[in-house]
Write an enzyme that holds these catalytic residues in place. Structure first.
Site, PDB file in Angstrom:
ATOM      1  N   GLU A 178     -45.505  32.331  -3.262  1.00 42.40           N
ATOM      2  CA  GLU A 178     -45.556  32.909  -4.614  1.00 42.40           C
ATOM      3  C   GLU A 178     -46.664  33.946  -4.718  1.00 42.40           C
ATOM      4  OE1 GLU A 178     -45.126  30.276  -7.970  1.00 42.40           O
ATOM      5  OE2 GLU A 178     -46.146  31.643  -9.340  1.00 42.40           O
TER       6      GLU A 178
ATOM      7  N   SER B 140     -36.043  28.223 -17.793  1.00 44.57           N
ATOM      8  CA  SER B 140     -35.260  27.480 -18.790  1.00 44.57           C
ATOM      9  C   SER B 140     -35.063  28.339 -20.036  1.00 44.57           C
ATOM     10  CB  SER B 140     -35.979  26.181 -19.182  1.00 44.57           C
ATOM     11  OG  SER B 140     -35.755  25.183 -18.208  1.00 44.57           O
TER      12      SER B 140
ATOM     13  N   SER C 212     -41.534  18.077  -7.771  1.00 39.98           N
ATOM     14  CA  SER C 212     -42.947  18.454  -7.679  1.00 39.98           C
ATOM     15  C   SER C 212     -43.680  17.347  -6.931  1.00 39.98           C
ATOM     16  CB  SER C 212     -43.539  18.597  -9.093  1.00 39.98           C
ATOM     17  OG  SER C 212     -43.510  17.329  -9.727  1.00 39.98           O
TER      18      SER C 212
ATOM     19  N   SER D 110     -37.360  22.298 -17.615  1.00 36.64           N
ATOM     20  CA  SER D 110     -37.498  21.968 -19.043  1.00 36.64           C
ATOM     21  C   SER D 110     -36.159  21.734 -19.748  1.00 36.64           C
ATOM     22  CB  SER D 110     -38.264  23.075 -19.771  1.00 36.64           C
ATOM     23  OG  SER D 110     -39.566  23.174 -19.242  1.00 36.64           O
TER      24      SER D 110
ATOM     25  N   ASP E  36     -41.464  21.485  -4.930  1.00 40.47           N
ATOM     26  CA  ASP E  36     -41.785  22.506  -5.929  1.00 40.47           C
ATOM     27  C   ASP E  36     -43.310  22.580  -6.101  1.00 40.47           C
ATOM     28  OD1 ASP E  36     -41.126  24.349  -7.904  1.00 40.47           O
ATOM     29  OD2 ASP E  36     -40.962  22.819  -9.485  1.00 40.47           O
TER      30      ASP E  36
ATOM     31  N   GLY F 128     -42.431  25.462 -18.952  1.00 38.35           N
ATOM     32  CA  GLY F 128     -42.483  24.619 -20.134  1.00 38.35           C
ATOM     33  C   GLY F 128     -41.582  25.090 -21.269  1.00 38.35           C
TER      34      GLY F 128
HETATM   35  P1  13P Z   1     -39.000  25.627 -16.716  1.00 39.46           P
HETATM   36  O1  13P Z   1     -40.184  24.927 -17.300  1.00 39.46           O
HETATM   37  O2  13P Z   1     -38.721  26.918 -17.429  1.00 39.46           O
HETATM   38  O3  13P Z   1     -37.781  24.773 -16.633  1.00 39.46           O
HETATM   39  O4  13P Z   1     -39.387  26.040 -15.209  1.00 39.46           O
HETATM   40  C1  13P Z   1     -39.248  25.126 -14.158  1.00 39.46           C
HETATM   41  C2  13P Z   1     -39.859  25.595 -12.893  1.00 39.46           C
HETATM   42  O5  13P Z   1     -40.197  26.738 -12.692  1.00 39.46           O
HETATM   43  C3  13P Z   1     -40.046  24.584 -11.839  1.00 39.46           C
HETATM   44  O6  13P Z   1     -40.734  25.101 -10.752  1.00 39.46           O
HETATM   45  O1  G3H Z   2     -42.976  23.888 -12.493  1.00 44.22           O
HETATM   46  C1  G3H Z   2     -43.181  22.696 -12.473  1.00 44.22           C
HETATM   47  C2  G3H Z   2     -42.147  21.719 -12.797  1.00 44.22           C
HETATM   48  O2  G3H Z   2     -41.668  21.905 -14.079  1.00 44.22           O
HETATM   49  C3  G3H Z   2     -42.585  20.319 -12.478  1.00 44.22           C
HETATM   50  O3  G3H Z   2     -43.404  19.783 -13.423  1.00 44.22           O
HETATM   51  O4  G3H Z   2     -45.424  18.708 -12.347  1.00 44.22           O
HETATM   52  O5  G3H Z   2     -44.507  17.885 -14.522  1.00 44.22           O
HETATM   53  O6  G3H Z   2     -43.269  17.482 -12.389  1.00 44.22           O
HETATM   54  P1  G3H Z   2     -44.223  18.369 -13.152  1.00 44.22           P
HETATM   55 ZN    ZN Z   3     -42.219  26.585 -11.217  1.00 43.65          ZN
END
Ligand code: 13P
Ligand code: G3H
Ligand code: ZN
Length: 326
Positions: free
Chosen positions: A148, A231, A59, A274, A96, A193
């Site tokens: 998206e 997740s 991210s 997650s 991401d 999450g």
């Molecule tokens: P999770 O929180 O389900 O692992 O999703 C991660 C995600 O979509 C990152 O872009």
């Molecule tokens: O979907 C987002 C990811 O889980 C990244 O999360 O912004 O805490 O790195 P973050």
């Molecule tokens: Zn995501």
């Protein structure tokens, strides 16, 4: 910024061939988020050992946390590690939830092979405009772009929503055509999450909206779909965390069976963050609970890294079906 470089300089690939093969063979390419060295080592080790293609995902805030220049050399190291292990697997580096053209451009100029522009929280036309701008820059450098449509609940980097809005199938064709994206993230009931559903004891999570996915597939046949928030919130890790002093009440995720079904469809990329966080946290908490005198980071981060290798192998082999595809 440090010297610009291209993803080819780092030994990476874009997602074109990865998604073509995933679509053809009915599996999904794993996209694992990472924030530090141990996570990155675990992900590439597990993917090399299972001969799986992999999308390394950061991210905007993870990139900042690591530092953009440091990230470049970490990823170069990761690529070299797999080659030394004799596993020449395809590796992509992906931004991401990118939220601006400037961020996407900066990532492309420092070696990312794929970027996401998440304009899902904007009105349709603004989303199209922003995404299109990124596509033009990215494609001139052979970099892939994910867009998206539809909003996932949960907190993402500077993009957050209390509620989810399913993707409207009637919008996807227009969006893909106007933006020129290479893949499309959709909202069919997943969320980000560790708290995806509010379940009463013994209650099962509601199934994903495969009916919406079917309608989307009919409108853009053969087009790569991405599933965020995927997740499973693996119960064994939640149990260890809660037993060893943590407090994750009513954490729940997407059952593996549903992810297998998604991976066999037009879903070509499945995002997992997650579960990796939970795996590492569970082991660190366990070690701290059992060995309170321990203070050598290698003694808790090492076993946490080993557990993450196990988890990633499990996902590749038994959930996404990406093992043996590289
Ligand atoms: P999770 O929180 O389900 O692992 O999703 C991660 C995600 O979509 C990152 O872009
Ligand atoms: O979907 C987002 C990811 O889980 C990244 O999360 O912004 O805490 O790195 P973050
Ligand atoms: Zn995501």
């Amino acid at each position: 910024m440090a010297n610009p470089c291209t993803y080819k300089d780092l030994g990476l690939v874009n997602t074109t061939d990865m998604f073509r093969s995933a679509m053809l063979n009915g599996y999904a390419v794993p996209a694992y988020n990472f924030n530090n060295m141990e996570q990155l080592q675990a992900i590439v080790t597990a993917c090399a050992e299972t001969r799986s293609p992999v999308i390394l995902q950061v991210s905007g805030s993870a990139r900042k946390y690591i530092h953009p220049t440091f990230l470049r050399y970490m990823v170069m190291g990761a690529v070299e590690l797999t080659r030394e292990a004799g596993a020449d697997i395809p590796i992509a580096l992906h931004l991401d939830h990118g939220d601006s053209f400037e961020l996407a451009r900066s990532c492309i100029d420092s070696g990312f092979s794929s970027v996401m522009l998440d304009g899902s929280h904007h009105p349709f036309e603004d989303n199209v405009r922003l995404t299109r701008q990124v596509v033009e820059y990215a494609h001139s450098r052979d970099v892939s772009v994910e867009g998206e449509l539809g909003v996932l609940a949960g907190i993402e980097d500077r993009v957050s929503s209390e509620v989810s809005h399913y993707t409207k199938p009637e919008e996807v064709e227009d969006f893909v055509q106007k933006t020129g994206v290479d893949s499309l993230a959709i909202s069919i009931g997943t969320s980000h999450g560790a708290y995806k559903f509010r379940l009463k004891p013994g209650e099962q999570p509601p199934p994903l909206r495969f009916d919406i996915l079917d309608q989307i597939e009919k409108r853009i046949p053969g087009f790569p779909i991405v599933l965020h928030g995927a997740s499973s919130v693996m119960p064994e890790y939640v149990e260890i965390i809660n037993r060893c002093g943590g407090r994750l009440e009513d954490a729940s995720g997407i059952p593996e069976e549903q992810l297998r079904k998604a991976a066999a469809s037009a879903v070509c990329k499945i995002n997992i963050d997650s579960d990796g966080r939970l795996a590492m946290t569970a082991i660190v908490r366990k070690i701290f609970a059992e060995s309170p005198a321990e203070f050598d980071p290698r003694k808790y981060l090492g076993p946490a890294r080993d557990e993450l290798v196990k988890m990633v192998k499990h996902k590749n082999e038994h959930v996404l079906g990406s093992a043996g595809r590289a």
